[in-house]
Design a protein around this motif. Sequence first.
Motif, mmCIF file in Angstrom:
data_model
loop_
_atom_site.group_PDB
_atom_site.id
_atom_site.type_symbol
_atom_site.label_atom_id
_atom_site.label_comp_id
_atom_site.label_asym_id
_atom_site.label_seq_id
_atom_site.Cartn_x
_atom_site.Cartn_y
_atom_site.Cartn_z
ATOM 1 N N ILE A 2 0.859 -1.179 0.000
ATOM 2 C CA ILE A 2 0.000 0.000 0.000
ATOM 3 C C ILE A 2 0.899 1.235 0.000
ATOM 4 O O ILE A 2 1.679 1.449 0.922
ATOM 5 C CB ILE A 2 -0.944 0.027 1.214
ATOM 6 C CG1 ILE A 2 -1.836 -1.212 1.217
ATOM 7 C CG2 ILE A 2 -1.785 1.298 1.197
ATOM 8 C CD1 ILE A 2 -2.713 -1.332 2.447
ATOM 9 N N PHE A 3 0.784 1.997 -1.084
ATOM 10 C CA PHE A 3 1.558 3.227 -1.239
ATOM 11 C C PHE A 3 0.667 4.420 -0.922
ATOM 12 O O PHE A 3 -0.545 4.366 -1.139
ATOM 13 C CB PHE A 3 2.053 3.373 -2.687
ATOM 14 C CG PHE A 3 3.131 2.408 -3.075
ATOM 15 C CD1 PHE A 3 4.468 2.790 -3.033
ATOM 16 C CD2 PHE A 3 2.815 1.126 -3.497
ATOM 17 C CE1 PHE A 3 5.460 1.909 -3.405
ATOM 18 C CE2 PHE A 3 3.807 0.238 -3.870
ATOM 19 C CZ PHE A 3 5.129 0.632 -3.821
ATOM 20 N N GLY A 4 1.273 5.481 -0.460
ATOM 21 C CA GLY A 4 0.550 6.725 -0.251
ATOM 22 C C GLY A 4 1.220 7.822 -1.049
ATOM 23 O O GLY A 4 2.432 7.783 -1.282
ATOM 24 N N ILE A 30 5.218 6.100 1.705
ATOM 25 C CA ILE A 30 4.574 7.362 1.329
ATOM 26 C C ILE A 30 5.561 8.222 0.558
ATOM 27 O O ILE A 30 6.684 8.460 1.022
ATOM 28 C CB ILE A 30 4.069 8.114 2.578
ATOM 29 C CG1 ILE A 30 3.029 7.252 3.308
ATOM 30 C CG2 ILE A 30 3.482 9.469 2.190
ATOM 31 C CD1 ILE A 30 2.605 7.797 4.659
ATOM 32 N N LEU A 31 5.132 8.668 -0.601
ATOM 33 C CA LEU A 31 5.930 9.600 -1.396
ATOM 34 C C LEU A 31 5.181 10.922 -1.455
ATOM 35 O O LEU A 31 3.953 10.938 -1.403
ATOM 36 C CB LEU A 31 6.150 9.043 -2.807
ATOM 37 C CG LEU A 31 7.069 7.807 -2.833
ATOM 38 C CD1 LEU A 31 6.239 6.548 -2.864
ATOM 39 C CD2 LEU A 31 7.990 7.873 -3.996
ATOM 40 N N HIS A 32 5.921 12.016 -1.574
ATOM 41 C CA HIS A 32 5.260 13.315 -1.585
ATOM 42 C C HIS A 32 6.047 14.326 -2.395
ATOM 43 O O HIS A 32 7.266 14.234 -2.533
ATOM 44 C CB HIS A 32 5.047 13.838 -0.161
ATOM 45 C CG HIS A 32 6.292 13.870 0.662
ATOM 46 N ND1 HIS A 32 7.221 14.875 0.593
ATOM 47 C CD2 HIS A 32 6.755 12.978 1.572
ATOM 48 C CE1 HIS A 32 8.202 14.624 1.430
ATOM 49 N NE2 HIS A 32 7.955 13.473 2.034
ATOM 50 N N LEU A 45 5.842 11.636 -7.792
ATOM 51 C CA LEU A 45 4.720 10.952 -8.433
ATOM 52 C C LEU A 45 5.255 9.998 -9.503
ATOM 53 O O LEU A 45 4.808 8.855 -9.603
ATOM 54 C CB LEU A 45 3.732 11.947 -9.051
ATOM 55 C CG LEU A 45 2.560 11.325 -9.817
ATOM 56 C CD1 LEU A 45 1.723 10.421 -8.909
ATOM 57 C CD2 LEU A 45 1.689 12.406 -10.442
ATOM 58 N N LYS A 46 6.209 10.468 -10.274
ATOM 59 C CA LYS A 46 6.816 9.613 -11.302
ATOM 60 C C LYS A 46 7.460 8.384 -10.648
ATOM 61 O O LYS A 46 7.291 7.255 -11.121
ATOM 62 C CB LYS A 46 7.851 10.413 -12.093
ATOM 63 C CG LYS A 46 8.490 9.629 -13.208
ATOM 64 C CD LYS A 46 9.478 10.450 -13.995
ATOM 65 C CE LYS A 46 10.073 9.594 -15.102
ATOM 66 N NZ LYS A 46 11.127 10.247 -15.820
ATOM 67 N N THR A 57 -1.797 -0.972 -4.071
ATOM 68 C CA THR A 57 -2.828 0.056 -3.976
ATOM 69 C C THR A 57 -2.154 1.386 -3.682
ATOM 70 O O THR A 57 -1.211 1.443 -2.900
ATOM 71 C CB THR A 57 -3.833 -0.262 -2.841
ATOM 72 O OG1 THR A 57 -4.462 -1.512 -3.122
ATOM 73 C CG2 THR A 57 -4.899 0.813 -2.715
ATOM 74 N N VAL A 58 -2.655 2.441 -4.319
ATOM 75 C CA VAL A 58 -2.189 3.803 -4.052
ATOM 76 C C VAL A 58 -3.331 4.533 -3.354
ATOM 77 O O VAL A 58 -4.454 4.561 -3.849
ATOM 78 C CB VAL A 58 -1.804 4.550 -5.352
ATOM 79 C CG1 VAL A 58 -1.486 6.009 -5.056
ATOM 80 C CG2 VAL A 58 -0.622 3.864 -6.024
ATOM 81 N N ILE A 59 -3.014 5.099 -2.183
ATOM 82 C CA ILE A 59 -4.004 5.867 -1.441
ATOM 83 C C ILE A 59 -3.583 7.329 -1.459
ATOM 84 O O ILE A 59 -2.412 7.648 -1.260
ATOM 85 C CB ILE A 59 -4.141 5.359 0.012
ATOM 86 C CG1 ILE A 59 -4.592 3.898 0.004
ATOM 87 C CG2 ILE A 59 -5.122 6.230 0.801
ATOM 88 C CD1 ILE A 59 -4.716 3.278 1.394
#
Length: 182
Positions: A2-4, A30-32, A45-46, A57-59
């Motif tokens: 699960i990615f954020g 989590i990436l931001h 995002l890339k 899954t991306v949340i």
Amino acid sequence: MIFGYARVSTNAQDLATQIGQLEAAGCERILHDKLSGLNTQRPQLKKLLEAVGRGDTVIIPATDRLSRDTADLLTIARDLKAAGVGLRSIAEPIIDTTSDLANVVLAVLGLAAKLEHKRLREWTAAGRAKAKADGVKFGPKPKLTLHQQREAISRRDIDGESPASIGRSFNVSRQTISRLAK
């Protein structure tokens, strides 16, 4: 996995609330980014889109954190779906491509993108019409002033001087002189 993904528009804004929401939603990674949502070249995002794989899954905290442009959001959602990756939004529970309604969600996003594009065209047309009514002239600036245009036309049509010669004296092309209305 699960990615954020979280995003704020400027360095002055704080990601803490979004990151807290994503952690509470069970995100393992989590990436931001700290860039405008209109910017489609967001490095994290890339990186996220390259890292996810089938079954992941991306949340996101809200759809506007993923993209400010509905067409771009639709493209990202379709790319994730094609890769076998689910997309869920905390703020908009209807945005959940991991459910049986995934195709409906994508169809709604596609319709929203079309409506947004139509609305944008309408706003642009209304803005152009108002600008024209206010006397704004569109297109490139004239190379010659009104006085120079009248003089060039007189020299060309009355005196018989060649457009090339007139053009050289005004530092414009012969075609510019030839296009001047009588």
